[in-house]
Motif scaffolding. Structure first.
Motif, PDB file in Angstrom:
ATOM      1  N   GLU A   1       0.652  -1.196  -0.076  1.00 14.19           N
ATOM      2  CA  GLU A   1       0.122   0.164   0.235  1.00 14.19           C
ATOM      3  C   GLU A   1       0.633   1.338  -0.432  1.00 14.19           C
ATOM      4  OE1 GLU A   1      -3.241   0.458  -0.678  1.00 14.19           O
ATOM      5  OE2 GLU A   1      -3.368  -1.473  -0.837  1.00 14.19           O
ATOM      6  N   MET A   2       2.252   0.701   0.998  1.00 11.63           N
ATOM      7  CA  MET A   2       2.683   2.155   1.187  1.00 11.63           C
ATOM      8  C   MET A   2       3.436   2.434  -0.586  1.00 11.63           C
ATOM      9  SD  MET A   2       2.670   3.628   4.061  1.00 11.63           S
ATOM     10  CE  MET A   2       4.182   5.259   3.083  1.00 11.63           C
ATOM     11  N   HIS A   3       3.955   1.677  -0.720  1.00  8.39           N
ATOM     12  CA  HIS A   3       4.601   1.400  -2.792  1.00  8.39           C
ATOM     13  C   HIS A   3       3.154   1.916  -3.710  1.00  8.39           C
ATOM     14  CE1 HIS A   3       6.300   0.655  -5.994  1.00  8.39           C
ATOM     15  NE2 HIS A   3       5.627   0.057  -6.994  1.00  8.39           N
ATOM     16  N   ASN A   4       2.026   1.844  -3.508  1.00 12.97           N
ATOM     17  CA  ASN A   4       0.868   1.889  -4.129  1.00 12.97           C
ATOM     18  C   ASN A   4       1.011   3.731  -3.799  1.00 12.97           C
ATOM     19  OD1 ASN A   4       0.404  -0.049  -5.707  1.00 12.97           O
ATOM     20  ND2 ASN A   4      -0.799  -0.888  -4.473  1.00 12.97           N
ATOM     21  N   TYR A   5       1.208   4.154  -3.009  1.00 13.07           N
ATOM     22  CA  TYR A   5       0.608   5.382  -2.452  1.00 13.07           C
ATOM     23  C   TYR A   5       1.476   5.823  -2.896  1.00 13.07           C
ATOM     24  CZ  TYR A   5       0.713   9.436   0.732  1.00 13.07           C
ATOM     25  OH  TYR A   5       0.041  10.670   0.917  1.00 13.07           O
ATOM     26  N   GLU A   6       2.738   5.900  -2.983  1.00 14.82           N
ATOM     27  CA  GLU A   6       4.106   6.547  -3.299  1.00 14.82           C
ATOM     28  C   GLU A   6       3.887   7.111  -4.858  1.00 14.82           C
ATOM     29  OE1 GLU A   6       7.645   4.523  -1.578  1.00 14.82           O
ATOM     30  OE2 GLU A   6       7.563   5.426   0.870  1.00 14.82           O
ATOM     31  N   GLU A   7       3.716   5.645  -5.354  1.00 15.66           N
ATOM     32  CA  GLU A   7       3.725   6.003  -6.645  1.00 15.66           C
ATOM     33  C   GLU A   7       2.518   7.026  -7.652  1.00 15.66           C
ATOM     34  OE1 GLU A   7       3.211   2.724 -11.087  1.00 15.66           O
ATOM     35  OE2 GLU A   7       2.746   2.488  -8.661  1.00 15.66           O
ATOM     36  N   GLN A   8       1.467   7.211  -6.198  1.00 13.09           N
ATOM     37  CA  GLN A   8       0.102   7.398  -6.966  1.00 13.09           C
ATOM     38  C   GLN A   8       0.692   9.265  -7.021  1.00 13.09           C
ATOM     39  OE1 GLN A   8      -2.224   6.831  -8.365  1.00 13.09           O
ATOM     40  NE2 GLN A   8      -2.230   4.955  -8.783  1.00 13.09           N
ATOM     41  N   VAL A   9       1.253  10.109  -5.447  1.00 14.83           N
ATOM     42  CA  VAL A   9       2.099  11.340  -5.087  1.00 14.83           C
ATOM     43  C   VAL A   9       3.172  11.734  -6.645  1.00 14.83           C
ATOM     44  CG1 VAL A   9       3.211  12.393  -3.990  1.00 14.83           C
ATOM     45  CG2 VAL A   9       1.499  10.285  -2.686  1.00 14.83           C
ATOM     46  N   ASN A  10       3.613   9.696  -6.427  1.00 14.63           N
ATOM     47  CA  ASN A  10       4.593  10.593  -7.884  1.00 14.63           C
ATOM     48  C   ASN A  10       3.769  11.173  -9.543  1.00 14.63           C
ATOM     49  OD1 ASN A  10       6.735  10.415  -6.323  1.00 14.63           O
ATOM     50  ND2 ASN A  10       7.276   8.345  -6.842  1.00 14.63           N
ATOM     51  N   LYS A  11       3.439  10.178  -9.166  1.00 16.79           N
ATOM     52  CA  LYS A  11       2.003  11.150 -11.189  1.00 16.79           C
ATOM     53  C   LYS A  11       0.990  11.629 -10.566  1.00 16.79           C
ATOM     54  CE  LYS A  11       1.292   5.961 -12.340  1.00 16.79           C
ATOM     55  NZ  LYS A  11       0.185   4.597 -12.420  1.00 16.79           N
ATOM     56  N   ALA A  12       0.688  11.986  -9.277  1.00 19.05           N
ATOM     57  CA  ALA A  12       0.300  13.684  -9.446  1.00 19.05           C
ATOM     58  C   ALA A  12       1.251  14.549  -9.574  1.00 19.05           C
ATOM     59  CB  ALA A  12      -0.697  13.681  -7.779  1.00 19.05           C
ATOM     60  N   LEU A  13       2.614  14.853  -8.888  1.00 18.65           N
ATOM     61  CA  LEU A  13       3.230  16.073  -8.774  1.00 18.65           C
ATOM     62  C   LEU A  13       3.974  16.343 -10.159  1.00 18.65           C
ATOM     63  CD1 LEU A  13       5.606  14.972  -5.793  1.00 18.65           C
ATOM     64  CD2 LEU A  13       3.861  16.295  -6.187  1.00 18.65           C
ATOM     65  N   ILE A  14       4.119  15.050 -10.539  1.00 21.09           N
ATOM     66  CA  ILE A  14       4.283  14.750 -12.725  1.00 21.09           C
ATOM     67  C   ILE A  14       2.995  15.659 -13.448  1.00 21.09           C
ATOM     68  CG2 ILE A  14       4.941  13.537 -14.512  1.00 21.09           C
ATOM     69  CD1 ILE A  14       6.621  11.600 -12.596  1.00 21.09           C
ATOM     70  N   ALA A  15       2.320  15.246 -13.555  1.00 20.38           N
ATOM     71  CA  ALA A  15       0.945  15.862 -14.190  1.00 20.38           C
ATOM     72  C   ALA A  15       1.102  17.303 -13.593  1.00 20.38           C
ATOM     73  CB  ALA A  15      -0.362  15.005 -13.309  1.00 20.38           C
ATOM     74  N   ALA A  16       0.973  17.704 -12.130  1.00 20.20           N
ATOM     75  CA  ALA A  16       0.491  19.323 -11.569  1.00 20.20           C
ATOM     76  C   ALA A  16       1.972  19.504 -12.488  1.00 20.20           C
ATOM     77  CB  ALA A  16       0.593  19.288 -10.055  1.00 20.20           C
ATOM     78  N   ALA A  17       3.222  19.504 -12.671  1.00 23.92           N
ATOM     79  CA  ALA A  17       4.236  20.190 -12.736  1.00 23.92           C
ATOM     80  C   ALA A  17       3.946  20.535 -14.403  1.00 23.92           C
ATOM     81  CB  ALA A  17       5.488  19.537 -12.680  1.00 23.92           C
ATOM     82  N   SER A  18       3.537  19.367 -14.941  1.00 14.67           N
ATOM     83  CA  SER A  18       3.849  19.331 -16.428  1.00 14.67           C
ATOM     84  C   SER A  18       2.183  20.343 -16.738  1.00 14.67           C
ATOM     85  CB  SER A  18       3.303  18.306 -16.852  1.00 14.67           C
ATOM     86  OG  SER A  18       2.657  18.143 -18.561  1.00 14.67           O
ATOM     87  N   ARG A  19       1.275  20.726 -15.928  1.00 18.11           N
ATOM     88  CA  ARG A  19       0.258  21.840 -16.049  1.00 18.11           C
ATOM     89  C   ARG A  19       0.876  22.727 -15.962  1.00 18.11           C
ATOM     90  NH1 ARG A  19      -3.070  18.518 -13.485  1.00 18.11           N
ATOM     91  NH2 ARG A  19      -2.978  19.455 -12.000  1.00 18.11           N
ATOM     92  N   GLU A  20       1.538  23.180 -14.574  1.00 21.20           N
ATOM     93  CA  GLU A  20       1.658  24.331 -14.346  1.00 21.20           C
ATOM     94  C   GLU A  20       3.060  24.883 -15.663  1.00 21.20           C
ATOM     95  OE1 GLU A  20       1.963  23.863 -10.118  1.00 21.20           O
ATOM     96  OE2 GLU A  20      -0.021  23.241  -9.819  1.00 21.20           O
ATOM     97  N   GLY A  21       3.118  24.026 -15.596  1.00 23.40           N
ATOM     98  CA  GLY A  21       4.551  24.368 -16.776  1.00 23.40           C
ATOM     99  C   GLY A  21       5.945  24.718 -16.210  1.00 23.40           C
ATOM    100  N   HIS A  22       5.936  23.920 -14.528  1.00 19.55           N
ATOM    101  CA  HIS A  22       7.481  23.728 -13.600  1.00 19.55           C
ATOM    102  C   HIS A  22       8.061  22.509 -14.262  1.00 19.55           C
ATOM    103  CE1 HIS A  22       4.779  26.167 -11.204  1.00 19.55           C
ATOM    104  NE2 HIS A  22       5.355  26.528 -11.777  1.00 19.55           N
ATOM    105  N   THR A  23       7.706  22.081 -14.818  1.00 23.68           N
ATOM    106  CA  THR A  23       8.846  20.711 -15.535  1.00 23.68           C
ATOM    107  C   THR A  23      10.183  21.406 -15.880  1.00 23.68           C
ATOM    108  OG1 THR A  23       6.671  19.516 -15.647  1.00 23.68           O
ATOM    109  CG2 THR A  23       8.866  18.583 -16.342  1.00 23.68           C
ATOM    110  N   ILE A  24      10.785  20.548 -15.368  1.00 20.93           N
ATOM    111  CA  ILE A  24      12.197  21.296 -16.287  1.00 20.93           C
ATOM    112  C   ILE A  24      12.390  20.284 -17.146  1.00 20.93           C
ATOM    113  CG2 ILE A  24      14.767  21.718 -15.943  1.00 20.93           C
ATOM    114  CD1 ILE A  24      14.372  22.138 -13.320  1.00 20.93           C
ATOM    115  N   ASP A  25      12.668  20.793 -18.653  1.00 19.62           N
ATOM    116  CA  ASP A  25      12.744  19.943 -20.068  1.00 19.62           C
ATOM    117  C   ASP A  25      14.220  20.957 -19.903  1.00 19.62           C
ATOM    118  OD1 ASP A  25      12.208  18.651 -21.983  1.00 19.62           O
ATOM    119  OD2 ASP A  25      10.101  18.706 -22.203  1.00 19.62           O
ATOM    120  N   VAL A  26      13.997  20.697 -22.335  1.00 19.07           N
ATOM    121  CA  VAL A  26      15.565  20.805 -22.973  1.00 19.07           C
ATOM    122  C   VAL A  26      15.410  22.272 -23.781  1.00 19.07           C
ATOM    123  CG1 VAL A  26      15.550  18.719 -23.974  1.00 19.07           C
ATOM    124  CG2 VAL A  26      14.241  20.622 -25.104  1.00 19.07           C
ATOM    125  N   ASN A  27      16.219  23.141 -22.786  1.00 20.72           N
ATOM    126  CA  ASN A  27      16.014  24.281 -23.242  1.00 20.72           C
ATOM    127  C   ASN A  27      15.905  24.972 -24.263  1.00 20.72           C
ATOM    128  OD1 ASN A  27      17.082  24.720 -20.560  1.00 20.72           O
ATOM    129  ND2 ASN A  27      19.722  24.127 -21.109  1.00 20.72           N
TER     130      ASN A  27
END
Length: 210
Positions: A184-210
């Protein structure tokens, strides 16, 4: 023949420094060992002092740095396309053992009394005592007066069942399988990471190529 570099990056990468090398964030493999040795020493990214604890990167950012060193290399991604770098710097404050013991004891008491209350309310809700009385009377033909072997077995079987289910006894595992809590902790961490990645991508905070 073109060299092929295999790159594998986990979804969440804990680090304890701001200057990140490729060795810190990725597992690299190539038949040409010199390529791996050179890349592992290269700085991938330096986290600024005002950055958040969790920083989101894309695999394209990783490719960008590798191609600067080896522009003709072929890269095969075996891991995540977006990943989280979790900065864990020491805060300089030593945690006192008595504080840790106090927190552990407090949480243990809450868990113990909460579990006891849940078990008691369940037993009352389904009338376990009445069921035991009827079973005893059906088997022996005598109406039960007081406790019996049924209650004793039930009281022993419940904690034994919990230990077997959660696959832990003290610090040793009964089996090598992960416990339900670990799953359950692994599933929780995986869901948190996916949420962070999705939120960063939506808000434009993902560090990508220049």
């Amino acid at each position: 023949m073109d060299e092929i570099l295999y790159v594998k990056i986990e979804q969440n990468i804990p680090v304890r420094k701001r200057a990140l090398t490729y060795k810190d964030i990725a597992s690299l493999y190539c038949q040409n060992k010199k390529i791996v040795q050179d890349l592992e020493k290269q700085i991938f990214y330096t986290l600024p002092t005002d950055c958040n604890q969790k920083t989101i990167f894309t695999i394209s950012k990783v490719y960008e740095g590798i191609y600067k060193v080896y522009p003709d290399i072929t890269i095969e991604n075996l891991g995540e396309e977006d990943f989280v770098v979790d900065l864990e710097l020491p805060d300089g404050r030593e945690k006192k053992k008595w504080q840790e013991f106090l927190k552990t004891g407090f949480i243990s008491l809450i868990s113990f009394f909460g579990a006891a209350f849940t078990i008691m309310t369940f037993n009352e809700d389904v009338s376990v005592g009445d069921v035991f009385d009827k079973i005893y009377q059906l088997i022996t033909g005598v109406q039960k007066d007081g406790g019996s072997i049924l209650e004793v077995c039930y009281a022993i079987g419940m904690p034994v069942g919990v230990l077997v289910f959660y696959n832990h006894f003290r610090r040793k595992k009964i089996k090598n399988d992960p416990t339900p809590i670990q799953v359950e902790m692994h599933n929780y961490e995986e869901q948190v990471n996916k949420a962070l990645i999705a939120a960063a991508s939506r808000e434009g905070h993902t560090i990508d190529v220049n």
